[in-house]
Design a protein around this motif. Structure first.
Motif, PDB file in Angstrom:
ATOM      1  N   GLU A   1      54.613  65.839  56.152  1.00 46.66           N
ATOM      2  CA  GLU A   1      53.691  64.714  56.135  1.00 46.66           C
ATOM      3  C   GLU A   1      53.404  64.329  54.694  1.00 46.66           C
ATOM      4  O   GLU A   1      53.234  65.193  53.839  1.00 46.66           O
ATOM      5  N   PRO A   2      53.343  63.021  54.409  1.00 48.87           N
ATOM      6  CA  PRO A   2      53.036  62.605  53.045  1.00 48.87           C
ATOM      7  C   PRO A   2      51.609  63.011  52.702  1.00 48.87           C
ATOM      8  O   PRO A   2      50.729  63.009  53.547  1.00 48.87           O
ATOM      9  N   GLU A   3      51.424  63.374  51.459  1.00 52.66           N
ATOM     10  CA  GLU A   3      50.093  63.769  51.024  1.00 52.66           C
ATOM     11  C   GLU A   3      49.414  62.580  50.378  1.00 52.66           C
ATOM     12  O   GLU A   3      49.706  62.225  49.247  1.00 52.66           O
ATOM     13  N   LEU A   4      48.530  61.942  51.135  1.00 51.60           N
ATOM     14  CA  LEU A   4      47.775  60.802  50.629  1.00 51.60           C
ATOM     15  C   LEU A   4      46.308  61.179  50.586  1.00 51.60           C
ATOM     16  O   LEU A   4      45.811  61.879  51.467  1.00 51.60           O
ATOM     17  N   SER A   5      45.641  60.667  49.586  1.00 53.61           N
ATOM     18  CA  SER A   5      44.205  60.940  49.507  1.00 53.61           C
ATOM     19  C   SER A   5      43.479  60.091  50.547  1.00 53.61           C
ATOM     20  O   SER A   5      44.022  59.117  51.076  1.00 53.61           O
ATOM     21  N   ASP A   6      42.258  60.483  50.809  1.00 54.31           N
ATOM     22  CA  ASP A   6      41.449  59.731  51.777  1.00 54.31           C
ATOM     23  C   ASP A   6      41.253  58.292  51.335  1.00 54.31           C
ATOM     24  O   ASP A   6      41.267  57.378  52.155  1.00 54.31           O
ATOM     25  N   SER A   7      41.086  58.073  50.038  1.00 54.92           N
ATOM     26  CA  SER A   7      40.877  56.707  49.550  1.00 54.92           C
ATOM     27  C   SER A   7      42.138  55.859  49.748  1.00 54.92           C
ATOM     28  O   SER A   7      42.061  54.688  50.104  1.00 54.92           O
ATOM     29  N   GLU A   8      43.322  56.464  49.536  1.00 55.35           N
ATOM     30  CA  GLU A   8      44.567  55.727  49.759  1.00 55.35           C
ATOM     31  C   GLU A   8      44.736  55.385  51.240  1.00 55.35           C
ATOM     32  O   GLU A   8      45.165  54.287  51.585  1.00 55.35           O
ATOM     33  N   LEU A   9      44.403  56.348  52.093  1.00 55.91           N
ATOM     34  CA  LEU A   9      44.475  56.085  53.533  1.00 55.91           C
ATOM     35  C   LEU A   9      43.498  54.985  53.937  1.00 55.91           C
ATOM     36  O   LEU A   9      43.822  54.133  54.765  1.00 55.91           O
ATOM     37  N   GLU A  10      42.310  54.995  53.363  1.00 55.34           N
ATOM     38  CA  GLU A  10      41.305  53.969  53.666  1.00 55.34           C
ATOM     39  C   GLU A  10      41.793  52.590  53.234  1.00 55.34           C
ATOM     40  O   GLU A  10      41.634  51.602  53.957  1.00 55.34           O
ATOM     41  N   LYS A  11      42.422  52.488  52.046  1.00 55.09           N
ATOM     42  CA  LYS A  11      42.966  51.213  51.566  1.00 55.09           C
ATOM     43  C   LYS A  11      44.040  50.693  52.525  1.00 55.09           C
ATOM     44  O   LYS A  11      44.064  49.518  52.869  1.00 55.09           O
TER      45      LYS A  11
END
Length: 142
Positions: free
Chosen positions: A123-133
């Motif tokens: 799974e790609p590691e994205l921060s919560d802020s990136e996911l929110e965007k």
């Protein structure tokens, strides 16, 4: 000879491998509602559906069989007499993950989805802020 009493319970995904029975949580216990009338069971199922629960199917079952199941699973039970003004109403909250959904997810394990010589993608590691965007952008498209 006494004929066995037939009751109706609410089943999700009836007659499938991912079948589950409707219960109501009371404290730390689960209770199965057993309806004497199929019409009452159907009415309660419609009330559940109106509250965004998955749509259950009223299924006939022998009273002794379901009581044995309840005892073996540690569930309580309540028989709802025919033509009762349903004192029991569906709860306001729905359980997010049901036991029968969790069982189905266990059966669909990662090993079943990939051949032996192929590993699942990480799974790609994205921060919560990136996911929110990303979520906001996708919602903007709708």
């Amino acid at each position: 000879m006494i004929t066995p009493m037939r009751l109706f319970v609410l089943i999700f995904n009836a007659r499938t491998e991912n079948e589950g029975i409707h219960t109501i949580r009371e404290g730390d216990r689960n209770k199965i509602l057993m309806f004497e009338s199929e019409d009452d069971a159907t009415r309660f199922a419609l009330m559940l559906e109106a509250q965004d629960f998955p749509s259950p199917t009223p299924e006939p079952i022998d009273a002794e069989e379901i009581k044995e199941f309840c005892e073996s699973a540690g569930y309580e039970w309540e028989i709802i007499p025919e033509n009762t003004n349903l004192v029991v109403t569906p709860p306001e909250l729905n359980v997010e993950e049901t036991d029968w959904q969790a069982d189905a997810q266990k059966e669909d394990s990662v090993e079943d989805n990939f051949p032996l010589n192929q590993q699942p993608l990480e799974e790609p590691e994205l921060s919560d802020s990136e996911l929110e965007k990303m979520r906001r952008k996708l919602e903007g498209l709708l």
